[in-house]
Design an enzyme around this catalytic site. Structure first.
Site, PDB file in Angstrom:
ATOM      1  N   ASP A 110       0.855  -1.189   0.000  1.00  0.00           N
ATOM      2  CA  ASP A 110       0.000   0.000   0.000  1.00  0.00           C
ATOM      3  C   ASP A 110       0.887   1.234   0.000  1.00  0.00           C
ATOM      4  O   ASP A 110       2.007   1.207   0.532  1.00  0.00           O
ATOM      5  CB  ASP A 110      -0.910   0.013   1.228  1.00  0.00           C
ATOM      6  CG  ASP A 110      -2.046  -0.994   1.131  1.00  0.00           C
ATOM      7  OD1 ASP A 110      -2.443  -1.343   0.004  1.00  0.00           O
ATOM      8  OD2 ASP A 110      -2.545  -1.421   2.188  1.00  0.00           O
ATOM      9  N   ASP A 160      -6.891  -1.239  -4.719  1.00  0.00           N
ATOM     10  CA  ASP A 160      -7.997  -0.903  -3.814  1.00  0.00           C
ATOM     11  C   ASP A 160      -8.916   0.142  -4.441  1.00  0.00           C
ATOM     12  O   ASP A 160     -10.141   0.076  -4.296  1.00  0.00           O
ATOM     13  CB  ASP A 160      -7.457  -0.356  -2.488  1.00  0.00           C
ATOM     14  CG  ASP A 160      -6.611  -1.354  -1.724  1.00  0.00           C
ATOM     15  OD1 ASP A 160      -6.822  -2.571  -1.876  1.00  0.00           O
ATOM     16  OD2 ASP A 160      -5.722  -0.907  -0.973  1.00  0.00           O
TER      17      ASP A 160
END
Length: 166
Positions: free
Chosen positions: A122, A140
């Site tokens: 991330d 995402d």
């Protein structure tokens, strides 16, 4: 009355979209791994920073204590379910088909990370001086925007159905 085929109701365009999205996701994650410091914010603009971290769970680090293979199986089940929905959705529902393609691309992007590294990379952080949102990635974003496209499609379909009844 026959259904009008939309771009993402056909297998080849949806496969190409998913492939391009997957390659973009993995290329960005490669660059993040190569050039971003670990868990150190790199400001981009006010309220947006790049921040490399690892997510051992699913969205918002939920299930981070679960066995990795359980999460892999869960992601594969989600992809299979979305493919099933895609096949059953009428061909004229553009936003639904686009949403399914985005969700599949995002799920596969995070699945590749999980299989290669045991975690998901991330790197996008929205924040203020007193608050910060969960760190996330392009995959995402695909999943979130894809879900939004499906909701939009349902709202448009409801409006269309109501106008046909009048």
């Amino acid at each position: 009355m026959s259904e009008r085929n939309t771009l993402f109701s056909r297998p080849l365009p949806i496969a190409l979209f998913i492939l391009v999205a997957l390659v973009a996701d993995q290329a960005i994650k490669y660059l993040v791994e190569a050039f971003l410091p670990f868990q150190e914010a790199v400001p981009v603009v006010p309220m947006l920073a790049l921040y490399r971290t690892y997510n051992y769970g699913v969205a918002f680090s939920m299930l981070s204590g679960m066995e990795g293979w359980f999460i892999v199986g869960m992601r594969l089940a989600v992809v299979a379910f979305v493919l099933w929905l895609w096949r059953r959705t009428p061909k004229d529902r553009f936003f639904a088909h686009l949403g399914y393609a985005m969700i599949i691309a995002g799920a596969l992007g995070n699945l590749v990370d999980r299989l290669l590294f045991g975690y998901v990379i991330d790197y996008i952080l929205f924040h203020t001086a007193t608050w910060s949102f969960a760190v996330f990635n392009l995959a995402d974003s695909f999943i979130t925007v894809g879900a939004g496209a499906i909701i939009l499609d349902e709202l448009l379909q409801t409006k269309k159905t109501r106008s046909l009844k009048l």
